[in-house]
Design a protein around this motif. Structure first.
Motif, PDB file in Angstrom:
ATOM      1  N   THR A 166       9.052 -16.554  -4.812  1.00  0.00           N
ATOM      2  CA  THR A 166      10.260 -15.729  -4.740  1.00  0.00           C
ATOM      3  C   THR A 166      10.309 -14.764  -5.918  1.00  0.00           C
ATOM      4  O   THR A 166      10.601 -13.564  -5.756  1.00  0.00           O
ATOM      5  CB  THR A 166      11.521 -16.606  -4.731  1.00  0.00           C
ATOM      6  N   GLN A 167       9.997 -15.275  -7.107  1.00  0.00           N
ATOM      7  CA  GLN A 167       9.961 -14.420  -8.293  1.00  0.00           C
ATOM      8  C   GLN A 167       8.824 -13.397  -8.193  1.00  0.00           C
ATOM      9  O   GLN A 167       8.981 -12.243  -8.614  1.00  0.00           O
ATOM     10  CB  GLN A 167       9.817 -15.285  -9.549  1.00  0.00           C
ATOM     11  N   TRP A 168       7.703 -13.808  -7.635  1.00  0.00           N
ATOM     12  CA  TRP A 168       6.574 -12.892  -7.465  1.00  0.00           C
ATOM     13  C   TRP A 168       6.960 -11.724  -6.558  1.00  0.00           C
ATOM     14  O   TRP A 168       6.630 -10.561  -6.853  1.00  0.00           O
ATOM     15  CB  TRP A 168       5.393 -13.664  -6.874  1.00  0.00           C
ATOM     16  N   ILE A 169       7.662 -12.007  -5.454  1.00  0.00           N
ATOM     17  CA  ILE A 169       8.082 -10.927  -4.560  1.00  0.00           C
ATOM     18  C   ILE A 169       9.054  -9.994  -5.283  1.00  0.00           C
ATOM     19  O   ILE A 169       8.982  -8.764  -5.134  1.00  0.00           O
ATOM     20  CB  ILE A 169       8.720 -11.487  -3.278  1.00  0.00           C
ATOM     21  N   PHE A 170       9.969 -10.563  -6.076  1.00  0.00           N
ATOM     22  CA  PHE A 170      10.867  -9.710  -6.849  1.00  0.00           C
ATOM     23  C   PHE A 170      10.062  -8.758  -7.730  1.00  0.00           C
ATOM     24  O   PHE A 170      10.393  -7.563  -7.836  1.00  0.00           O
ATOM     25  CB  PHE A 170      11.802 -10.551  -7.714  1.00  0.00           C
ATOM     26  N   ALA A 651      -3.880 -18.429  -4.556  1.00  0.00           N
ATOM     27  CA  ALA A 651      -3.950 -19.195  -5.796  1.00  0.00           C
ATOM     28  C   ALA A 651      -3.994 -18.288  -7.015  1.00  0.00           C
ATOM     29  O   ALA A 651      -3.468 -18.619  -8.076  1.00  0.00           O
ATOM     30  CB  ALA A 651      -5.163 -20.117  -5.777  1.00  0.00           C
ATOM     31  N   SER A 652      -4.601 -17.130  -6.865  1.00  0.00           N
ATOM     32  CA  SER A 652      -4.702 -16.213  -7.999  1.00  0.00           C
ATOM     33  C   SER A 652      -3.461 -15.353  -8.158  1.00  0.00           C
ATOM     34  O   SER A 652      -3.403 -14.526  -9.061  1.00  0.00           O
ATOM     35  CB  SER A 652      -5.919 -15.296  -7.802  1.00  0.00           C
ATOM     36  N   GLY A 653      -2.495 -15.565  -7.288  1.00  0.00           N
ATOM     37  CA  GLY A 653      -1.270 -14.774  -7.378  1.00  0.00           C
ATOM     38  C   GLY A 653      -1.400 -13.423  -6.720  1.00  0.00           C
ATOM     39  O   GLY A 653      -0.581 -12.529  -6.931  1.00  0.00           O
ATOM     40  N   GLY A 654      -2.438 -13.246  -5.881  1.00  0.00           N
ATOM     41  CA  GLY A 654      -2.677 -11.937  -5.295  1.00  0.00           C
ATOM     42  C   GLY A 654      -1.917 -11.653  -4.031  1.00  0.00           C
ATOM     43  O   GLY A 654      -1.771 -10.494  -3.644  1.00  0.00           O
ATOM     44  N   SER A 655      -1.433 -12.667  -3.326  1.00  0.00           N
ATOM     45  CA  SER A 655      -0.722 -12.420  -2.074  1.00  0.00           C
ATOM     46  C   SER A 655       0.171 -13.595  -1.740  1.00  0.00           C
ATOM     47  O   SER A 655      -0.216 -14.751  -1.884  1.00  0.00           O
ATOM     48  CB  SER A 655      -1.712 -12.193  -0.922  1.00  0.00           C
ATOM     49  N   VAL A 656       1.370 -13.289  -1.272  1.00  0.00           N
ATOM     50  CA  VAL A 656       2.328 -14.322  -0.930  1.00  0.00           C
ATOM     51  C   VAL A 656       1.921 -15.073   0.329  1.00  0.00           C
ATOM     52  O   VAL A 656       2.356 -16.198   0.558  1.00  0.00           O
ATOM     53  CB  VAL A 656       3.737 -13.695  -0.767  1.00  0.00           C
ATOM     54  N   VAL A 657       1.092 -14.464   1.174  1.00  0.00           N
ATOM     55  CA  VAL A 657       0.677 -15.103   2.426  1.00  0.00           C
ATOM     56  C   VAL A 657      -0.727 -14.634   2.755  1.00  0.00           C
ATOM     57  O   VAL A 657      -1.112 -13.497   2.460  1.00  0.00           O
ATOM     58  CB  VAL A 657       1.652 -14.738   3.571  1.00  0.00           C
ATOM     59  N   ASP A 658      -1.522 -15.525   3.339  1.00  0.00           N
ATOM     60  CA  ASP A 658      -2.859 -15.155   3.772  1.00  0.00           C
ATOM     61  C   ASP A 658      -2.757 -14.106   4.880  1.00  0.00           C
ATOM     62  O   ASP A 658      -2.094 -14.345   5.891  1.00  0.00           O
ATOM     63  CB  ASP A 658      -3.593 -16.392   4.279  1.00  0.00           C
ATOM     64  N   PRO A 659      -3.381 -12.942   4.727  1.00  0.00           N
ATOM     65  CA  PRO A 659      -3.241 -11.881   5.738  1.00  0.00           C
ATOM     66  C   PRO A 659      -3.669 -12.313   7.132  1.00  0.00           C
ATOM     67  O   PRO A 659      -3.065 -11.903   8.129  1.00  0.00           O
ATOM     68  CB  PRO A 659      -4.135 -10.765   5.191  1.00  0.00           C
ATOM     69  N   LYS A 702      10.004  -5.171   4.904  1.00  0.00           N
ATOM     70  CA  LYS A 702       9.491  -3.805   4.980  1.00  0.00           C
ATOM     71  C   LYS A 702       8.820  -3.389   3.681  1.00  0.00           C
ATOM     72  O   LYS A 702       7.828  -2.652   3.692  1.00  0.00           O
ATOM     73  CB  LYS A 702      10.613  -2.846   5.375  1.00  0.00           C
ATOM     74  N   VAL A 703       9.338  -3.852   2.549  1.00  0.00           N
ATOM     75  CA  VAL A 703       8.656  -3.579   1.282  1.00  0.00           C
ATOM     76  C   VAL A 703       7.286  -4.249   1.274  1.00  0.00           C
ATOM     77  O   VAL A 703       6.277  -3.631   0.906  1.00  0.00           O
ATOM     78  CB  VAL A 703       9.499  -4.043   0.079  1.00  0.00           C
ATOM     79  N   LEU A 704       7.233  -5.510   1.689  1.00  0.00           N
ATOM     80  CA  LEU A 704       5.950  -6.222   1.739  1.00  0.00           C
ATOM     81  C   LEU A 704       4.984  -5.537   2.709  1.00  0.00           C
ATOM     82  O   LEU A 704       3.774  -5.486   2.471  1.00  0.00           O
ATOM     83  CB  LEU A 704       6.169  -7.680   2.147  1.00  0.00           C
ATOM     84  N   HIS A 705       5.518  -5.003   3.810  1.00  0.00           N
ATOM     85  CA  HIS A 705       4.677  -4.271   4.759  1.00  0.00           C
ATOM     86  C   HIS A 705       4.112  -3.008   4.113  1.00  0.00           C
ATOM     87  O   HIS A 705       2.917  -2.710   4.218  1.00  0.00           O
ATOM     88  CB  HIS A 705       5.495  -3.906   5.996  1.00  0.00           C
ATOM     89  N   ASP A 706       4.974  -2.263   3.431  1.00  0.00           N
ATOM     90  CA  ASP A 706       4.524  -1.023   2.790  1.00  0.00           C
ATOM     91  C   ASP A 706       3.443  -1.281   1.757  1.00  0.00           C
ATOM     92  O   ASP A 706       2.536  -0.462   1.568  1.00  0.00           O
ATOM     93  CB  ASP A 706       5.706  -0.319   2.124  1.00  0.00           C
ATOM     94  N   LEU A 707       3.540  -2.415   1.068  1.00  0.00           N
ATOM     95  CA  LEU A 707       2.580  -2.739   0.014  1.00  0.00           C
ATOM     96  C   LEU A 707       1.325  -3.416   0.553  1.00  0.00           C
ATOM     97  O   LEU A 707       0.429  -3.781  -0.216  1.00  0.00           O
ATOM     98  CB  LEU A 707       3.239  -3.625  -1.043  1.00  0.00           C
ATOM     99  N   GLY A 708       1.273  -3.634   1.875  1.00  0.00           N
ATOM    100  CA  GLY A 708       0.065  -4.149   2.501  1.00  0.00           C
ATOM    101  C   GLY A 708      -0.055  -5.651   2.593  1.00  0.00           C
ATOM    102  O   GLY A 708      -1.121  -6.163   2.937  1.00  0.00           O
ATOM    103  N   TYR A 709       1.024  -6.384   2.336  1.00  0.00           N
ATOM    104  CA  TYR A 709       0.948  -7.840   2.367  1.00  0.00           C
ATOM    105  C   TYR A 709       1.165  -8.420   3.764  1.00  0.00           C
ATOM    106  O   TYR A 709       0.732  -9.538   4.032  1.00  0.00           O
ATOM    107  CB  TYR A 709       1.967  -8.450   1.394  1.00  0.00           C
ATOM    108  N   VAL A 710       1.868  -7.697   4.642  1.00  0.00           N
ATOM    109  CA  VAL A 710       2.107  -8.172   6.004  1.00  0.00           C
ATOM    110  C   VAL A 710       1.820  -7.043   6.978  1.00  0.00           C
ATOM    111  O   VAL A 710       2.002  -5.857   6.651  1.00  0.00           O
ATOM    112  CB  VAL A 710       3.551  -8.693   6.197  1.00  0.00           C
ATOM    113  N   SER A 711       1.381  -7.408   8.177  1.00  0.00           N
ATOM    114  CA  SER A 711       1.074  -6.415   9.207  1.00  0.00           C
ATOM    115  C   SER A 711       2.256  -6.152  10.126  1.00  0.00           C
ATOM    116  O   SER A 711       2.353  -5.081  10.734  1.00  0.00           O
ATOM    117  CB  SER A 711      -0.121  -6.884  10.048  1.00  0.00           C
TER     118      SER A 711
END
Length: 991
Positions: A166-170, A651-659, A702-711
């Motif tokens: 949650t903090q990471w997404i913020f 694990a490396s903090g690179g993405s909140v969810v596996d694409p 929508k922010v996560l989508h714009d940043l490429g984390y979700v399709s």
């Protein structure tokens, strides 16, 4: 097994040994719940990673992601109204699993919240202790209900790993800005432009000179302006454009709670949603999220998702997109010696610039900066009614501002009909005709909405007309129906018409319709430099700070220059510290001048910290606010995909969810029913979250989508709002509530409690109303399956309905009859036969299969259950029940009464669970809608009867008649001379 076999349950002496009773139901249910858990029956298989299906199974069938709205674990536990949505999604999930889908259905807990904090304030017990105990109670109640959840995917928002993300997404939102001109990929509605981009990209473009520097004059070609700024000035430029930012602006301050509230947390009467305290407008420095940047996308993309029209309308209204024009009015000095306001302008937004010629006065908010300086004397022509009885404009304005400050925004709007206000002494010039018009202040105009100023057109607006009447102001009609106003018409004209009295030496709108007149006047205003076409929104940026303890701490440090610095991802999560007191400082509910004081500020060792963020050890101050309880529910659906994910990317903090997981479960068109936006396939919850959780979650996604984390473009592809289970309550002659379960009587004879008459009322369940019925009571009295069947059969899922415990027995009888159709109550033996069902039974069976499948696909379990009851009654009337007739019924019953169905399926000789058995498919040959009896005569005598379709052809009926066994015997080989067919009722065979 620790649980005894159901056959060992002790029955009452007067009952058959093997009758389906609540005691037997309990043993069956608990045994199957243990089995499901041991076998991982409802484990959903991911396309990769460690979360496989039962026995390591890989995905099969289409992915289908189903969800309930995040529950908050209350200390009171569940009452029977709460599980309605949970049972409904369970029925759908079980049905889809039997239809071959790979169903993901899990449940977590929205565990941060004000109730636990308030309990901590009262008792001193840490909110985590209370919350975890409440979760255990809720888990037990839900497990006992037999819900088909994948328990591996459960979590709570207070789990450290969840807080971390949650903090990471913020931080991703903090590290982003909105580029309105950037193209965005994927299906879009509207322009297809505008998306979030990284702050580093903004810095690069400013340094390269490809973008002007906001707030700084000069040509930034080659980055000249940017290069001339100090690092502190550059940080100010960048920080002002972040999607998560700190701003000093009017907020909703609730002294009684000691915290600020978002607009959505303030009720329509200007009080806090929780606690019902008064809420005041104060200027405070708080975290905000720039949700307004997404206003158009949040509006337009509603067209991409399958949501109830009511919810879509609520979101559109809350966003409040309006098109019109900003118009600038010059303010003039009143005398040569009193030039107050001279040379300034007041800007208004209007959706009807075509009525500018009818603007005869203006109104500004009491907070408007124009009122910081007013004329020393009333100008010539001031009416006595304009002054409020004061000798000077300054006295009048100061008094009115003080009066307005004592009201909430909602109270000000509610009082608008009283038409209070005062002339400010300022005069403005109408840009279309040069008329000088008075500027009033009135508290129904709010500084936080639009520009805080309006032009008043009393000829076209009823509120403006009422104000004009009260203050003796002129009225000019600029829109009339063709042929003029109706005879005798008085007041504003708000109907259709064309422009009139709307011309000057350069432009005429007369005779034009509204749309054409608006376009023409906007073009003229832009050419004159006095206005511009624009779009405004009711939506304000999301106030994200709370002065509470029990919430996610902000992953932000404040440096020596009091500027925000992001905590590195590898230092997350930022955990809550121990504090001596959990309560924010609260004040008298009406103390509007009080200031927030957060509990986290009381732990100085935690607040003041020395860290090395790459430039040596430095002293920082932690943010002492916490996030609102909405933060955790903004993204929890993504965590269901794999809360145990230990992939390298996560694990490396690179993405909140596996694409790959997000694409599989939520991507656009990921199954046959998923739309272009993708998202969760079915999301069930209450309509009360239409402009809170649902709007916030869409923004984060929508922010996560714009940043490429979700399709997926949207988090929830299909939304279903369940109704509510309500209950009757009873009061005695004193008005005191009495226990509803002990009231006797009916509508005809009246109601009594302990022999005394009582009055009945209808509404919600509550302890104070003494009408709460808990699931635990239902489990004990009837069993979980009976409870499930009753809740699903009470009526359509989207409508509210009254609870009546007396009616539950009907659902119990249905299940008891089904049990008796398979099991002998005396011996416990299975009684079905291997005989072939007769044609009537086959027709009844396959019609039921066809109908139930349609009802289940349309989420109408109440009508599906009605059809199952009808068919079960048909079987009850048979001398013996064929296996081929009852096994499909057991399968169809499984989604609504899964424990009983599993037990019967096993007793019928099947070793594996029926959870993934194929749902029955109807045989078309038995789906003839109606049949008629056809009489077959041979030599004038009736020799046979046929049940045939009304539409049967002559040839088919002749063939069927000649093949009928009794007819064949009657003919005994004799040649047929003629066959007379009168389809569908008669066949006469002449030999």
């Amino acid at each position: 097994m620790s649980t005894p076999h159901p056959d060992t349950v002790t029955q009452r002496p007067d009952e058959p040994q093997h009758r389906y009773t609540p005691a037997l139901a309990q043993q069956i249910e608990e045994r199957w719940q243990d089995r499901w858990e041991e076998r991982g029956t409802f484990h959903a298989a991911n396309p990769g990673g460690e979360l496989t299906g039962p026995d390591g199974a890989t995905p099969a069938g289409d992915p289908y992601f189903i969800m309930d709205m995040f529950p908050y674990p209350s200390g009171a536990g569940l009452h029977v109204g709460h599980p309605l949505g949970y049972i409904a999604t369970d029925v759908v999930g079980r049905f889809r699993m039997m239809c071959g889908d790979n169903v993901l259905h899990a449940l977590g807990y929205d565990a941060f919240g004000l109730p636990a904090e308030q309990y901590a304030v009262q008792t001193g017990q840490h909110p985590r202790v209370t919350t975890e105990a409440n979760m255990e109670t809720m888990k037990r109640q839900l497990r006992r209900m037999g819900l088909a959840h994948d328990s591996r995917r459960s979590f709570a928002t207070i789990d450290p790993e969840y807080v971390r993300w949650t903090q990471w997404i913020f931080l991703q939102i903090f590290d982003s800005w909105y580029d309105a001109d950037a193209e965005r990929p994927g299906d879009t509605v509207g322009t297809g432009r505008g998306r979030a981009r990284r702050i580093s990209e903004l810095r690069d473009e400013l340094a390269a000179g490809t973008r002007p520097v906001p707030g700084h004059d000069g040509d930034n070609a080659g980055g000249a302006v940017w290069a001339a700024l100090s690092e502190a000035e550059r940080r100010d430029v960048v920080d002002a454009q972040r999607l998560a930012y700190v701003d000093s602006s009017p907020v909703n301050w609730c002294p009684g709670l000691g915290t600020v509230l978002a607009n959505e947390e303030v009720t329509s009467d200007g009080r806090s949603e929780r606690g019902n305290f008064p809420v005041f407008t104060r200027n405070l420095r708080q975290w905000k999220m720039r949700i307004t940047a997404y206003a158009d996308r949040l509006t337009d993309d509603l067209a991409l998702i399958d949501w109830p029209d009511k919810v879509k309308a609520m979101q559109r209204n809350w966003i409040g997109r309006s098109t019109g024009a900003n118009v600038r009015f010059d303010v003039v000095g009143t005398t040569d010696l009193d030039a107050a306001g001279a040379g300034t302008q007041v800007e208004v937004f209007t959706t009807r610039p075509d009525t500018l010629f009818g603007a005869t006065f203006m109104v500004v908010s009491p907070e408007h900066p124009l009122l910081d300086e007013v004329p020393a004397a009333w100008p010539d022509g001031t009416h006595a009614v304009w002054t409020g009885g004061f000798d000077t404009p300054s006295e009048a304005v100061v008094a009115y501002r003080r009066e307005a400050a004592a009201k909430t925004a909602v109270e000000r709007q509610a009082d608008a009909g009283k038409k209070t206000g005062v002339f400010t002494g300022h005069l403005a010039v109408n840009p279309v005709n040069g008329d000088t018009i008075p500027v009033f202040t009135a508290d129904y105009v709010l500084m936080g909405y639009g520009t805080g100023a309006i032009m008043a057109v009393p000829g076209g607006d009823e509120r403006d007309f009422a104000f004009a009447e009260a203050f003796e102001l002129p009225v000019v009609h600029t829109v009339e129906p063709v042929g003029g106003l109706p005879e005798g018409h008085e007041g504003a004209w708000t109907g259709d018409g064309v422009a009139v009295r709307s011309a000057n030496d350069e432009i005429s709108l007369d005779g034009l319709g509204v749309a054409e007149a608006k376009a023409r006047i906007i073009a003229w205003l832009e050419a004159q430099g006095t206005g511009a076409g624009t779009t405004t929104y009711r939506l304000n940026d999301w106030l994200f700070s709370r002065q509470r303890y029990w919430g996610e701490p902000f992953p932000i440090l404040w440096d020596a220059d009091d500027r925000p610095v992001a905590i590195p991802a590898d230092m997350l999560p930022v955990a809550l510290p121990d504090v001596p007191d959990y309560a924010p400082r609260t004040f008298e509910p009406d103390d509007a001048d009080s200031e927030p004081e957060a509990p986290l500020g009381r732990n100085d060792d935690w607040v003041q910290v020395t860290l090395d963020l790459g430039d040596g050890p430095r002293q920082y101050r932690r943010d002492t606010n916490t996030m609102p309880n909405w933060a955790g529910s903004c993204w929890y659906y993504l965590n269901y995909l794999d809360p145990t994910d230990s992939s390298a990317a996560r694990a490396s903090g690179g993405s909140v969810v596996d694409p790959g997981l997000e694409q599989y479960w939520m991507g656009p068109r990921h199954n046959a029913t998923s739309g272009p936006a993708g998202g969760v396939d079915l999301y069930v919850g209450g309509v009360e979250h239409a402009v809170l959780h649902l709007l916030y979650a869409r923004f984060w996604h929508k922010v996560l989508h714009d940043l490429g984390y979700v399709s997926s473009l949207e988090p929830f592809g299909k939304l279903f709002n369940q109704g509510y289970i309500q209950a009757y309550a009873f009061t005695d002659e004193r008005g005191a509530y009495v226990p509803a379960g002990e009231v006797e009587g009916d509508e005809q004879s009246g109601w009594t409690y302990q022999g005394r008459p009582v009055s009945r009322e209808y509404g919600k369940m509550g302890k104070s109303l003494k009408n709460v019925v808990t699931p635990d009571e239902m489990y004990a009295q009837y069993g979980a399956d009976t409870f499930r069947v009753y809740e699903m059969s009470m009526g359509p899922l989207d409508l509210s309905r009254p609870w009546n415990t007396r009616d539950v027995v009907g659902s119990q009888r249905f299940l008891q009859r089904l049990w008796r159709n398979v099991v002998d109550e005396t011996t416990g033996a299975v009684t079905v036969t291997d005989d072939e069902p007769d044609v009537a039974t086959l027709r009844a069976l396959h019609r039921t299969i066809a109908d139930v499948r349609v009802e289940m696909e349309q989420m109408r379990p109440n009508t599906a259950i009605a059809k199952l009851i009808t068919y079960n009654n048909h079987l009850t009337g048979l001398a013996s029940v064929p296996r081929a007739a009852v096994e499909p019924l057991v399968l169809m019953v499984a989604p609504v009464a899964p424990h009983l169905a599993e037990e019967l399926w096993e007793r019928l000789g099947h070793g594996a669970s029926l959870a993934r058995e194929p749902f029955p498919v109807a045989d078309e040959q038995y789906l003839v809608e109606d049949t008629v009896t056809c009489v077959v005569q041979v030599k004038g005598k009736v020799r046979g009867r046929l049940e045939v379709a009304p539409s049967i052809s002559d040839a088919d009926l002749e063939a069927a008649a000649l093949a009928e066994p009794n007819v064949v015997r009657a003919l005994d080989g004799a040649p047929v001379r003629k066959v007379i067919v009168r389809a569908p009722k008669l066949v006469n065979i002449v030999v």
